[in-house]
Design a protein around this motif. Structure first.
Motif, mmCIF file in Angstrom:
data_model
loop_
_atom_site.group_PDB
_atom_site.id
_atom_site.type_symbol
_atom_site.label_atom_id
_atom_site.label_comp_id
_atom_site.label_asym_id
_atom_site.label_seq_id
_atom_site.Cartn_x
_atom_site.Cartn_y
_atom_site.Cartn_z
ATOM 1 N N GLY A 257 0.809 -1.207 0.000
ATOM 2 C CA GLY A 257 0.000 0.000 0.000
ATOM 3 C C GLY A 257 0.844 1.260 0.000
ATOM 4 N N THR A 258 0.235 2.365 0.356
ATOM 5 C CA THR A 258 0.913 3.666 0.387
ATOM 6 C C THR A 258 1.145 4.086 1.827
ATOM 7 N N THR A 259 2.392 4.328 2.163
ATOM 8 C CA THR A 259 2.766 4.742 3.508
ATOM 9 C C THR A 259 3.744 5.914 3.423
ATOM 10 N N THR A 260 4.062 6.487 4.562
ATOM 11 C CA THR A 260 4.943 7.655 4.609
ATOM 12 C C THR A 260 6.087 7.410 5.572
ATOM 13 N N ALA A 261 7.310 7.668 5.121
ATOM 14 C CA ALA A 261 8.500 7.563 5.949
ATOM 15 C C ALA A 261 9.147 8.941 6.069
ATOM 16 N N THR A 262 10.061 9.070 7.021
ATOM 17 C CA THR A 262 10.774 10.323 7.242
ATOM 18 C C THR A 262 12.260 10.110 6.994
ATOM 19 N N VAL A 263 12.893 11.024 6.258
ATOM 20 C CA VAL A 263 14.322 10.940 5.984
ATOM 21 C C VAL A 263 14.984 12.268 6.343
ATOM 22 N N SER A 264 16.266 12.181 6.672
ATOM 23 C CA SER A 264 17.020 13.405 6.951
ATOM 24 C C SER A 264 18.490 13.184 6.613
ATOM 25 N N LEU A 265 19.173 14.276 6.275
ATOM 26 C CA LEU A 265 20.597 14.252 5.956
ATOM 27 C C LEU A 265 21.178 15.606 6.330
ATOM 28 N N GLU A 266 22.330 15.588 6.979
ATOM 29 C CA GLU A 266 22.989 16.814 7.441
ATOM 30 C C GLU A 266 24.102 17.233 6.479
ATOM 31 N N ASP A 267 24.492 18.504 6.574
ATOM 32 C CA ASP A 267 25.614 19.068 5.811
ATOM 33 C C ASP A 267 25.459 18.842 4.308
ATOM 34 N N VAL A 268 24.288 19.174 3.787
ATOM 35 C CA VAL A 268 24.028 18.967 2.370
ATOM 36 C C VAL A 268 24.312 20.237 1.577
ATOM 37 N N ILE A 269 24.476 20.046 0.275
ATOM 38 C CA ILE A 269 24.560 21.138 -0.675
ATOM 39 C C ILE A 269 23.590 20.813 -1.807
ATOM 40 N N PRO A 270 23.368 21.714 -2.755
ATOM 41 C CA PRO A 270 22.401 21.410 -3.827
ATOM 42 C C PRO A 270 22.697 20.141 -4.618
ATOM 43 N N GLU A 271 23.947 19.708 -4.664
ATOM 44 C CA GLU A 271 24.291 18.504 -5.434
ATOM 45 C C GLU A 271 24.063 17.209 -4.652
ATOM 46 N N SER A 272 23.758 17.297 -3.375
ATOM 47 C CA SER A 272 23.513 16.090 -2.581
ATOM 48 C C SER A 272 22.216 15.430 -3.030
ATOM 49 N N ARG A 273 22.152 14.107 -2.906
ATOM 50 C CA ARG A 273 20.987 13.359 -3.355
ATOM 51 C C ARG A 273 20.687 12.196 -2.416
ATOM 52 N N ILE A 274 19.417 11.809 -2.363
ATOM 53 C CA ILE A 274 18.984 10.561 -1.746
ATOM 54 C C ILE A 274 18.096 9.852 -2.763
ATOM 55 N N LEU A 275 18.422 8.588 -3.067
ATOM 56 C CA LEU A 275 17.616 7.789 -3.980
ATOM 57 C C LEU A 275 17.173 6.530 -3.256
ATOM 58 N N CYS A 276 15.868 6.297 -3.229
ATOM 59 C CA CYS A 276 15.293 5.107 -2.605
ATOM 60 C C CYS A 276 14.710 4.220 -3.701
ATOM 61 N N THR A 277 15.151 2.954 -3.760
ATOM 62 C CA THR A 277 14.720 2.021 -4.796
ATOM 63 C C THR A 277 14.231 0.729 -4.157
ATOM 64 N N TRP A 278 13.106 0.221 -4.641
ATOM 65 C CA TRP A 278 12.631 -1.072 -4.164
ATOM 66 C C TRP A 278 11.846 -1.771 -5.264
ATOM 67 N N ARG A 279 11.730 -3.093 -5.146
ATOM 68 C CA ARG A 279 10.935 -3.893 -6.071
ATOM 69 C C ARG A 279 9.787 -4.533 -5.303
ATOM 70 N N PRO A 280 8.546 -4.307 -5.725
ATOM 71 C CA PRO A 280 7.413 -4.954 -5.058
ATOM 72 C C PRO A 280 7.544 -6.473 -5.080
ATOM 73 N N ARG A 281 6.968 -7.114 -4.053
ATOM 74 C CA ARG A 281 6.986 -8.574 -3.959
ATOM 75 C C ARG A 281 5.577 -9.096 -3.746
ATOM 76 N N LYS A 282 5.343 -10.335 -4.213
ATOM 77 C CA LYS A 282 4.045 -10.961 -4.067
ATOM 78 C C LYS A 282 4.186 -12.325 -3.381
ATOM 79 N N TRP A 283 3.136 -12.679 -2.639
ATOM 80 C CA TRP A 283 3.053 -14.019 -2.078
ATOM 81 C C TRP A 283 2.732 -15.044 -3.163
ATOM 82 N N MET A 284 1.887 -14.665 -4.132
ATOM 83 C CA MET A 284 1.406 -15.616 -5.127
ATOM 84 C C MET A 284 1.145 -14.897 -6.441
ATOM 85 N N VAL A 285 1.201 -15.653 -7.550
ATOM 86 C CA VAL A 285 0.892 -15.094 -8.866
ATOM 87 C C VAL A 285 -0.291 -15.863 -9.448
ATOM 88 N N ILE A 286 -1.068 -15.161 -10.254
ATOM 89 C CA ILE A 286 -2.236 -15.780 -10.870
ATOM 90 C C ILE A 286 -2.594 -15.020 -12.146
#
Length: 286
Positions: A257-286
């Motif tokens: 489903g859709t949920t919300t997490a909180t992230v933070s990073l110190e001492d950043v500049i405009p070139e700093s980045r955070i990338l979050c990647t995941w692949r959904p998983r299923k119990w069963m296929v049909i």
């Protein structure tokens, strides 16, 4: 119509070829093991009646796969059998292909089956019926298309900002905010966090309050990868940075489903980045 595909690093079998092309390998009706995987459930029995549920562990799944091998002549059937035998001698991938071309995969190893009765499971010299048993150590099916959320600079405002964040407060050297996570599967998925420096003290708090806190420092041009599925922390040079995690780290998963997490990073500049990647998983296929 969805179809099955069996593949290795050197070969691929589309398990619908015999039906569509009149030759090849065909998965027949009666495939088992694509539904809910088995579980081991723990109960605590006390002095009173009944028992108290204490949790469960998902077990490997076994998939019985009936196959028809069809060829125009005996020599071609032998080549088809040899290809299948070579593939099944090593771990391979079972892929469930959807109508839109996307797919769900699980890694499998043959643990049984593959024998046949001559004259019973053979039709002349061009057809062979066998059933192979595959075991998936990881019982989940993983989606082929990853979901990515990029958190980084936008042209009009300085700092780490919301493309995929719902809110983001930015100071001169700090970024903190909420990221919306959409998991289209029906099981928890484990993210990979990529942090592009400069920055320090990355913290990701799950929708249920679990905290992954890295207390290291990244310079310009450095990056860090925190893989929740493997529980590893390495930088772009392959160095192990796990020791820079705060005590009792929690490599948390993303619930369905859709949920919300909180992230933070110190001492950043405009070139700093955070990338979050995941692949959904299923119990069963049909």
């Amino acid at each position: 119509m969805p179809r099955l595909q069996l593949e290795s690093t050197v070969d691929v079998f589309d398990l619908d070829d015999a039906l569509r092309k009149g030759r090849g390998v065909q998965a027949l009706s009666g495939v088992t093991g694509l539904g809910l995987p088995p579980v081991s459930v723990q109960w605590l029995s006390g002095a009173g009646d009944g028992a108290i549920y204490r949790g469960r562990r998902v077990l490997p799944r076994d998939i019985d796969l009936p196959l028809l091998l069809e060829a125009p002549d005996r020599a071609e059937l032998q080549r088809l059998v040899n290809r299948l035998a070579v593939m099944l001698a090593e771990p391979c991938t079972l892929r469930w292909v959807e109508d839109d071309g996307t797919s769900w995969t699980t890694s499998v190893v043959r643990v049984g089956g593959g024998d046949y009765g001559f004259g019973v499971d053979t039709i002349g010299e061009t057809d062979l019926l066998i059933v192979i048993t595959l075991r998936a150590g990881n019982p989940f099916f993983t989606y082929s298309v990853p979901t990515r959320k990029m958190i980084g600079e936008q042209a009009v405002i300085r700092g780490l900002l919301a493309g995929s964040l719902t809110t983001m407060n930015v100071a001169s050297s700090q970024a903190i905010g909420q990221i919306q996570l959409e998991n289209s599967g029906d099981a928890s998925s484990f993210p990979v966090w990529e942090i592009v420096g400069p920055g320090r003290d990355f913290k990701a708090t799950s929708p249920t309050g679990e905290v992954l806190y890295w207390r290291g420092v990244l310079g310009v041009g450095e990056s860090l990868f925190l893989d929740a599925s493997l529980g590893t922390v390495v930088d772009n040079l392959g160095r192990n940075r796990y020791g820079e995690l705060a005590p009792a780290p929690r490599f948390w998963g993303i619930p369905p489903g859709t949920t919300t997490a909180t992230v933070s990073l110190e001492d950043v500049i405009p070139e700093s980045r955070i990338l979050c990647t995941w692949r959904p998983r299923k119990w069963m296929v049909i």
